[in-house]
Design an enzyme around this catalytic site. Structure first.
Site, mmCIF file in Angstrom:
data_model
loop_
_atom_site.group_PDB
_atom_site.id
_atom_site.type_symbol
_atom_site.label_atom_id
_atom_site.label_comp_id
_atom_site.label_asym_id
_atom_site.label_seq_id
_atom_site.Cartn_x
_atom_site.Cartn_y
_atom_site.Cartn_z
ATOM 1 N N ASP A 239 0.866 -1.188 0.000
ATOM 2 C CA ASP A 239 0.000 0.000 0.000
ATOM 3 C C ASP A 239 0.902 1.238 0.000
ATOM 4 O O ASP A 239 0.527 2.299 0.477
ATOM 5 C CB ASP A 239 -0.891 -0.045 1.260
ATOM 6 C CG ASP A 239 -2.088 0.914 1.174
ATOM 7 O OD1 ASP A 239 -2.507 1.252 0.060
ATOM 8 O OD2 ASP A 239 -2.599 1.303 2.251
ATOM 9 N N LYS A 268 -1.521 3.567 -6.659
ATOM 10 C CA LYS A 268 -1.970 4.911 -6.249
ATOM 11 C C LYS A 268 -1.813 5.898 -7.392
ATOM 12 O O LYS A 268 -0.758 5.938 -8.028
ATOM 13 C CB LYS A 268 -1.113 5.405 -5.084
ATOM 14 C CG LYS A 268 -1.027 4.413 -3.934
ATOM 15 C CD LYS A 268 -1.735 4.930 -2.736
ATOM 16 C CE LYS A 268 -1.641 3.927 -1.607
ATOM 17 N NZ LYS A 268 -2.642 4.164 -0.582
HETATM 18 C C1 LIG Z 1 -1.217 4.747 2.634
HETATM 19 S S1 LIG Z 1 0.034 4.511 3.783
HETATM 20 C C2 LIG Z 1 -0.172 2.832 4.220
HETATM 21 C C3 LIG Z 1 -1.330 2.551 5.130
HETATM 22 C C4 LIG Z 1 -1.316 1.145 5.652
HETATM 23 N N1 LIG Z 1 -1.520 0.158 4.591
HETATM 24 C C5 LIG Z 1 -2.353 0.910 6.715
HETATM 25 O O1 LIG Z 1 -3.182 0.024 6.540
HETATM 26 O O2 LIG Z 1 -2.332 1.580 7.749
HETATM 27 C C6 LIG Z 1 1.471 4.475 2.808
HETATM 28 C C7 LIG Z 1 2.755 4.205 3.536
HETATM 29 O O3 LIG Z 1 3.774 3.987 2.572
HETATM 30 C C8 LIG Z 1 5.001 4.363 3.193
HETATM 31 N N2 LIG Z 1 6.035 4.457 2.161
HETATM 32 C C9 LIG Z 1 6.157 5.375 1.168
HETATM 33 N N3 LIG Z 1 7.231 5.069 0.398
HETATM 34 C C10 LIG Z 1 7.771 3.927 0.916
HETATM 35 C C11 LIG Z 1 8.863 3.105 0.547
HETATM 36 N N4 LIG Z 1 9.609 3.380 -0.524
HETATM 37 N N5 LIG Z 1 9.120 2.000 1.286
HETATM 38 C C12 LIG Z 1 8.353 1.699 2.373
HETATM 39 N N6 LIG Z 1 7.295 2.445 2.758
HETATM 40 C C13 LIG Z 1 7.015 3.534 2.037
HETATM 41 C C14 LIG Z 1 4.650 5.639 3.911
HETATM 42 O O4 LIG Z 1 5.597 5.884 4.943
HETATM 43 C C15 LIG Z 1 3.236 5.349 4.432
HETATM 44 O O5 LIG Z 1 3.281 4.906 5.767
#
Ligand SMILES: C[S@@+](CC[C@H](N)C(=O)[O-])C[C@H]1O[C@@H](n2cnc3c(N)ncnc32)[C@H](O)[C@@H]1O
Length: 306
Positions: A239, A268
Site C-alpha cells: 500500500d 496509487k
Molecule cells: C497509505 S500509507 C499505508 C497505510 C497502511 N496500509 C495501513 O493500513 O495503515 C502508505 C505508507 O507507505 C510508506 N512508504 C512510502 N514510500 C515507501 C517506501 N519506498 N518504502 C516503504 N514504505 C514507504 C509511507 O511511509 C506510508 O506509511
C-alpha cells in the site's frame, strides 16, 4: 412486444461517482445513459474505473410494475436496482422481487456463488437489465461492519474487501510481507487472521502492533530490499504511496524471483492519474485490476494462486 427482453449489442459500464471522468477517458466512445451508467457498443473494453460492468444487457418494455418485476423474476432470482430516474416506480418494482441482503458484512465473509444482476429504468416503461455483472456485490455496492476501535487506520477496509473479492485470505501461520505498512491497518487485518507479518515502512507501526509477536518490523525503503533478502512469502501486500511504474518495476522483480505466491497491491494515482501502468498490471497472467468500494483515487491489483 411488451415484457419481452430485447438483447442489446454492447456493454454497460457503471462508473465510480467521483471518477466518472476516468471511465469516460477509458471508454473514449460511449452513450451516456444517466447516473453512473455508460453504454458502449461492441465487446468488453478494458475499463478499471468502474463500480460494476453489465455484461449482457437487455431492454425490456413493460406496461405495469408487476409486468416489469415478472420479466426480471423470469430470468433469475437476484436483482439490484441502480436508479437515476423514476425512483418511486423503481422501488415498487424492486419490492416485488425476492429480497437481497445489503447489510454490512463481517470479515472474513464468503461471497455467495449465485449471480446478481443489475437493472435500471430509462423511463416509466423501459428497463435495462443485465443478469451477469462483474461485481459480486448488489449493484456494485458493498460495506463491512466497521471496527472503529482496534485498527490503527481505515485502510484495513480495502484490504478486507480485496481478500473477500479474491475469495482467499492468509491462513494462520502463513508468511506475509506488508510494504508501506504504517500505521498498520493492513498488518492488523493479517494478524487477526493469525498470519506472520514482515512489515516494512520508513516509520514504525502503531505501538500495539510493534509489540505483537506475529509482527516483525523492518524500517527500510521497501523498493531497495531485494526479494532474496526477504525470502519466500505466501502473500505480498503493498500500500506504498509511489508512482505506479515504481511499484510495477518492484513487482516484476518479485514475479521473476518466484518467491511470492499471492499478491495484493494498491496502485496509487497522482495528479491526473496513470492510465497505462494499470494495463501493464492487468496483463500479468492470472491477475486483475479493480476499483474497490473502499479505494479512493487508486486501483487494486490482485493476483492469487489457484
Ligand atoms: C497509505 S500509507 C499505508 C497505510 C497502511 N496500509 C495501513 O493500513 O495503515 C502508505 C505508507 O507507505 C510508506 N512508504 C512510502 N514510500 C515507501 C517506501 N519506498 N518504502 C516503504 N514504505 C514507504 C509511507 O511511509 C506510508 O506509511
Amino acid at each position: 412486444m411488451s415484457g419481452q427482453p430485447e438483447i442489446i449489442q454492447g456493454i454497460i459500464y457503471q462508473g465510480v461517482d467521483e471518477f466518472q471522468d476516468h471511465l469516460v477517458r477509458e471508454l473514449d466512445q460511449y452513450e451516456y445513459l444517466g447516473g453512473p451508467l455508460y453504454f458502449a457498443e461492441g465487446p468488453l473494453r478494458q475499463a478499471f474505473w468502474t463500480e460494476n460492468i453489465w455484461l449482457n444487457p437487455i431492454k425490456i418494455t413493460f406496461e405495469s410494475i408487476s409486468e416489469a418485476a415478472n420479466a426480471l423474476r423470469g430470468i433469475q432470482r437476484n436483482w439490484a436496482p441502480v436508479l437515476f430516474t423514476q425512483y418511486r416506480r423503481g422501488m415498487l418494482i424492486q419490492e416485488k422481487l425476492p429480497p437481497i441482503n445489503q447489510k454490512p458484512r463481517p470479515f472474513p465473509w464468503v461471497l455467495p456463488d449465485s449471480p446478481i444482476g443489475s437493472w435500471t429504468l430509462l423511463d416509466s416503461h423501459t428497463m435495462i437489465a443485465s443478469p451477469a455483472c462483474t461485481s459480486p456485490f448488489p449493484g456494485g455496492k458493498f460495506e463491512f461492519i466497521e471496527n472503529k476501535i482496534d485498527p490503527p487506520s481505515r485502510a484495513y477496509l480495502k484490504l478486507q474487501e480485496a481478500l473477500v473479492r479474491a475469495r482467499r485470505w492468509p491462513q494462520a501461520g502463513e508468511r506475509c510481507l506488508d510494504a508501506g505498512a504504517c500505521p498498520g491497518g493492513w498488518t492488523w487485518v493479517l494478524t487477526q487472521l493469525g498470519a506472520q507479518v514482515t512489515a516494512i515502512d520508513r516509520s514504525p507501526l502503531d505501538e500495539r502492533l510493534m509489540q505483537n509477536p506475529l509482527v516483525t518490523f523492518i524500517k527500510h525503503d521497501a523498493f531497495t530490499l531485494k526479494p532474496e533478502e526477504i525470502g519466500p512469502v505466501d502473500w505480498l501486500f503493498s500500500d506504498v504511496i509511489c508512482y505506479p511504474p515504481r511499484l510495477y518495476e518492484w513487482i516484476e522483480k518479485w514475479l521473476a524471483s518466484g518467491l511470492a505466491k499471492n499478491y495484493i497491491c494498491t496502485i496509487k494515482m497522482q495528479g491526473e492519474g496513470d492510465f497505462e501502468t494499470p494495463k501493464a498490471f492487468a496483463a500479468i497472467p492470472g491477475s486483475q485490476v479493480v476499483h474497490l468500494h473502499y479505494n479512493k483515487h487508486e486501483l487494486t491489483w490482485i493476483k492469487v494462486s489457484e
